[in-house]
Design a protein around this motif. Sequence first.
Motif, mmCIF file in Angstrom:
data_model
loop_
_atom_site.group_PDB
_atom_site.id
_atom_site.type_symbol
_atom_site.label_atom_id
_atom_site.label_comp_id
_atom_site.label_asym_id
_atom_site.label_seq_id
_atom_site.Cartn_x
_atom_site.Cartn_y
_atom_site.Cartn_z
ATOM 1 N N LEU A 12 0.752 -1.326 -0.025
ATOM 2 C CA LEU A 12 0.054 -0.019 -0.152
ATOM 3 C C LEU A 12 1.009 1.249 -0.090
ATOM 4 C CD1 LEU A 12 -2.943 -0.984 2.752
ATOM 5 C CD2 LEU A 12 -2.895 -1.378 0.200
ATOM 6 N N SER A 13 2.146 1.170 -0.060
ATOM 7 C CA SER A 13 3.101 2.124 0.093
ATOM 8 C C SER A 13 2.611 3.432 1.092
ATOM 9 C CB SER A 13 2.877 2.934 -1.446
ATOM 10 O OG SER A 13 3.978 3.865 -1.521
ATOM 11 N N TYR A 14 2.492 4.660 0.505
ATOM 12 C CA TYR A 14 2.355 5.723 1.651
ATOM 13 C C TYR A 14 0.874 5.388 2.631
ATOM 14 C CZ TYR A 14 5.919 7.766 -1.148
ATOM 15 O OH TYR A 14 7.171 7.959 -2.007
ATOM 16 N N LEU A 15 -0.107 4.816 1.562
ATOM 17 C CA LEU A 15 -1.395 4.566 2.529
ATOM 18 C C LEU A 15 -1.141 3.522 3.332
ATOM 19 C CD1 LEU A 15 -4.473 5.141 2.493
ATOM 20 C CD2 LEU A 15 -4.535 3.501 0.695
ATOM 21 N N GLY A 16 -0.256 2.699 3.008
ATOM 22 C CA GLY A 16 -0.047 1.775 4.259
ATOM 23 C C GLY A 16 0.753 2.110 5.441
ATOM 24 N N ILE A 17 1.800 3.183 5.390
ATOM 25 C CA ILE A 17 2.221 3.833 6.311
ATOM 26 C C ILE A 17 1.341 4.586 7.124
ATOM 27 C CG2 ILE A 17 3.850 5.617 7.206
ATOM 28 C CD1 ILE A 17 5.665 4.870 4.815
ATOM 29 N N GLY A 18 0.387 5.327 6.595
ATOM 30 C CA GLY A 18 -0.633 6.053 7.093
ATOM 31 C C GLY A 18 -1.709 5.184 7.973
ATOM 32 N N LEU A 19 -2.089 3.989 7.187
ATOM 33 C CA LEU A 19 -2.994 3.185 7.755
ATOM 34 C C LEU A 19 -2.280 2.425 8.848
ATOM 35 C CD1 LEU A 19 -5.726 1.821 7.617
ATOM 36 C CD2 LEU A 19 -4.436 -0.148 6.113
ATOM 37 N N LEU A 20 -1.232 1.897 9.053
ATOM 38 C CA LEU A 20 -0.681 1.514 10.273
ATOM 39 C C LEU A 20 -0.514 2.359 11.314
ATOM 40 C CD1 LEU A 20 2.030 -0.752 8.469
ATOM 41 C CD2 LEU A 20 0.135 -1.672 9.355
ATOM 42 N N GLY A 40 11.535 3.794 6.832
ATOM 43 C CA GLY A 40 12.795 4.497 6.391
ATOM 44 C C GLY A 40 13.501 3.737 5.567
ATOM 45 N N PHE A 41 13.532 2.199 5.841
ATOM 46 C CA PHE A 41 14.235 1.297 5.170
ATOM 47 C C PHE A 41 13.915 1.250 3.751
ATOM 48 C CE2 PHE A 41 14.877 -2.862 3.553
ATOM 49 C CZ PHE A 41 15.921 -3.252 3.790
ATOM 50 N N THR A 42 12.669 1.219 3.383
ATOM 51 C CA THR A 42 11.843 1.415 2.060
ATOM 52 C C THR A 42 12.407 2.560 1.432
ATOM 53 O OG1 THR A 42 10.180 0.420 2.961
ATOM 54 C CG2 THR A 42 9.872 1.268 0.630
ATOM 55 N N VAL A 43 12.353 3.748 2.124
ATOM 56 C CA VAL A 43 12.996 4.792 1.437
ATOM 57 C C VAL A 43 14.499 5.030 1.260
ATOM 58 C CG1 VAL A 43 13.576 7.485 2.018
ATOM 59 C CG2 VAL A 43 11.110 6.835 2.617
ATOM 60 N N ALA A 44 15.249 4.352 2.144
ATOM 61 C CA ALA A 44 16.745 4.162 1.612
ATOM 62 C C ALA A 44 16.850 3.275 0.463
ATOM 63 C CB ALA A 44 17.270 3.546 3.007
ATOM 64 N N ARG A 45 15.802 2.425 0.147
ATOM 65 C CA ARG A 45 16.067 1.434 -0.773
ATOM 66 C C ARG A 45 15.577 2.079 -2.104
ATOM 67 N NH1 ARG A 45 13.556 -4.200 0.457
ATOM 68 N NH2 ARG A 45 14.203 -4.523 -1.696
ATOM 69 N N GLN A 47 12.466 3.012 -2.886
ATOM 70 C CA GLN A 47 11.225 2.505 -3.147
ATOM 71 C C GLN A 47 9.958 3.636 -3.092
ATOM 72 O OE1 GLN A 47 11.372 -0.977 -1.269
ATOM 73 N NE2 GLN A 47 12.147 -2.157 -3.188
ATOM 74 N N MET A 48 10.644 4.405 -2.062
ATOM 75 C CA MET A 48 9.672 5.792 -1.624
ATOM 76 C C MET A 48 10.304 7.139 -1.454
ATOM 77 S SD MET A 48 7.097 4.618 1.438
ATOM 78 C CE MET A 48 6.610 2.782 1.573
ATOM 79 N N GLN A 49 9.600 8.187 -1.197
ATOM 80 C CA GLN A 49 10.408 9.447 -1.247
ATOM 81 C C GLN A 49 10.065 9.590 0.471
ATOM 82 O OE1 GLN A 49 11.885 11.363 -3.399
ATOM 83 N NE2 GLN A 49 11.493 9.460 -4.626
ATOM 84 N N PHE A 50 11.251 10.500 0.982
ATOM 85 C CA PHE A 50 11.454 10.828 2.525
ATOM 86 C C PHE A 50 10.225 11.379 3.095
ATOM 87 C CE2 PHE A 50 13.037 13.250 6.003
ATOM 88 C CZ PHE A 50 13.205 12.156 6.812
ATOM 89 N N ILE A 51 9.837 12.502 2.393
ATOM 90 C CA ILE A 51 8.954 13.606 2.832
ATOM 91 C C ILE A 51 7.408 12.887 2.697
ATOM 92 C CG2 ILE A 51 7.840 15.844 2.699
ATOM 93 C CD1 ILE A 51 10.741 16.175 3.599
#
Length: 149
Positions: A12-20, A40-45, A47-51
């Motif tokens: 779910l990407s960002y939605l998954g973070i928000g939901l969790l 943060g690990f996903t950002v470091a890889r 696969q996502m943006q930090f902000i």
Amino acid sequence: MLNWITNTISSLSYLGIGLLMFLENLFPPIPSELIMPLAGFTVARGQMQFIPAIAAGVLGTVIGALPWYYAGKILGTERLQQLADKYGKWISISSKDITKADRWFDRHGSKAVFFCRLVPGVRTLISLPAGISGMHFHSLGSQKEYAAV
């Protein structure tokens, strides 16, 4: 739990973070201490943006605090005391405990919210007395209160 959190963020990407983060604020056993480092690990890889990842976590956390805050605001001290007297034996709480907590929160509420939001498990429950006291959502207290800390 780790696999579920990892799969939710992956699918779910960002939605998954928000939901969790939303769910973590409703149900203390879901640890944000796993959610945000995995984000943060996903950002470091790459696969996502930090902000946006941080924004999703913050938004999920704020929205997750609302149900407990409004439960306290809507129920109020008297209704919670009645519920404690009726069902409190299951969790070892009485109306006297609520009265003592309410008085304490009136004196230390701003500092309590600030510090308790940093403690796993407690961060969920601190929204309830904040709602009971009618604390403003946008303020954690005046500078004068924090000068003593």
